[in-house]
Design an enzyme around this catalytic site. Structure first.
Site, PDB file in Angstrom:
ATOM      1  N   TYR A 163      18.550 -36.088 -23.834  1.00 27.03           N
ATOM      2  CA  TYR A 163      18.892 -37.506 -23.695  1.00 27.03           C
ATOM      3  C   TYR A 163      18.087 -38.123 -22.569  1.00 27.03           C
ATOM      4  O   TYR A 163      17.594 -37.429 -21.680  1.00 27.03           O
ATOM      5  CB  TYR A 163      20.395 -37.717 -23.474  1.00 27.03           C
ATOM      6  CG  TYR A 163      20.910 -37.296 -22.117  1.00 27.03           C
ATOM      7  CD1 TYR A 163      20.880 -38.185 -21.031  1.00 27.03           C
ATOM      8  CD2 TYR A 163      21.434 -36.035 -21.906  1.00 27.03           C
ATOM      9  CE1 TYR A 163      21.365 -37.809 -19.781  1.00 27.03           C
ATOM     10  CE2 TYR A 163      21.922 -35.654 -20.667  1.00 27.03           C
ATOM     11  CZ  TYR A 163      21.876 -36.545 -19.606  1.00 27.03           C
ATOM     12  OH  TYR A 163      22.355 -36.181 -18.368  1.00 27.03           O
ATOM     13  N   CYS A 164      17.963 -39.447 -22.627  1.00 31.97           N
ATOM     14  CA  CYS A 164      17.287 -40.196 -21.565  1.00 31.97           C
ATOM     15  C   CYS A 164      18.186 -41.364 -21.163  1.00 31.97           C
ATOM     16  O   CYS A 164      19.401 -41.273 -21.253  1.00 31.97           O
ATOM     17  CB  CYS A 164      15.892 -40.631 -22.004  1.00 31.97           C
ATOM     18  SG  CYS A 164      15.866 -41.683 -23.461  1.00 31.97           S
ATOM     19  N   ALA A 165      17.594 -42.452 -20.739  1.00 32.39           N
ATOM     20  CA  ALA A 165      18.358 -43.574 -20.208  1.00 32.39           C
ATOM     21  C   ALA A 165      19.175 -44.303 -21.269  1.00 32.39           C
ATOM     22  O   ALA A 165      20.296 -44.727 -21.007  1.00 32.39           O
ATOM     23  CB  ALA A 165      17.430 -44.562 -19.506  1.00 32.39           C
TER      24      ALA A 165
ATOM     25  N   CYS B  78      14.712 -46.449 -24.211  1.00 32.68           N
ATOM     26  CA  CYS B  78      13.869 -45.412 -23.615  1.00 32.68           C
ATOM     27  C   CYS B  78      13.457 -44.406 -24.688  1.00 32.68           C
ATOM     28  O   CYS B  78      14.291 -43.975 -25.473  1.00 32.68           O
ATOM     29  CB  CYS B  78      14.672 -44.724 -22.504  1.00 32.68           C
ATOM     30  SG  CYS B  78      13.835 -43.326 -21.756  1.00 32.68           S
TER      31      CYS B  78
ATOM     32  N   ILE C 281      22.272 -42.125 -21.529  1.00 29.30           N
ATOM     33  CA  ILE C 281      23.244 -42.484 -20.489  1.00 29.30           C
ATOM     34  C   ILE C 281      24.001 -43.754 -20.881  1.00 29.30           C
ATOM     35  O   ILE C 281      25.220 -43.841 -20.697  1.00 29.30           O
ATOM     36  CB  ILE C 281      22.540 -42.686 -19.122  1.00 29.30           C
ATOM     37  CG1 ILE C 281      22.024 -41.342 -18.590  1.00 29.30           C
ATOM     38  CG2 ILE C 281      23.457 -43.354 -18.116  1.00 29.30           C
ATOM     39  CD1 ILE C 281      23.100 -40.382 -18.150  1.00 29.30           C
TER      40      ILE C 281
END
Length: 141
Positions: free
Chosen positions: A90-92, A96, A120
């Site tokens: 996962y990222c932002a 993203c 997130i």
């Protein structure tokens, strides 16, 4: 004859094609709720990677996630994990593409991988908490 909306201007795929496409998507991604459930209730049969970078990881990450920026995903860093380890990245958030970049790198290394869309942002939208706790014992060197 009335004009079509931009939504309907391009016809929907045939039902069989849509079914195949949407069923296949579960092989490529999992959602925040299912990750949370596995982290909370088990079994946790995957490694969760926060691929945003150490500074962002330290500011707040999903509990149990390991810090490994997408650009640092290389074979030697994964050597401590069995070859069949499933990685969830996962990222932002939806704006993203770091998680997709991480998924590409993992797939090129022959590693099973799924994306956690929403990152997130999705995690917080579900009402789940972040942590600033240090990386778990299984840290990636």
């Amino acid at each position: 004859m009335s004009a079509k909306s931009l939504v309907a201007a391009i016809p929907a795929a045939a039902s069989a094609d849509a079914l195949a496409r949407f069923e296949a998507s579960f092989s490529y991604e999992t959602d925040c709720w299912d990750v949370h459930d596995a982290l909370t209730n088990g079994p946790q049969d995957f490694v969760l990677l926060d691929v945003r970078g150490t500074e962002k990881y330290a500011a707040g990450h999903v509990p149990g996630a390991l810090d490994l920026a997408h650009r640092k995903i290389i074979g030697s860093r994964l050597a401590g994990f069995p070859a069949d380890t499933l990685f969830v990245v996962y990222c932002a958030g939806p704006h993203c593409n770091g998680a997709a970049r991480a998924a590409v790198r993992l797939a090129r290394l022959g590693r099973p991988v799924k994306l956690m869309p929403g990152g997130i942002t999705g995690w917080l939208d579900e009402g789940f908490a972040l942590t600033t706790a240090a990386q778990p014992d299984q840290a990636i060197a």
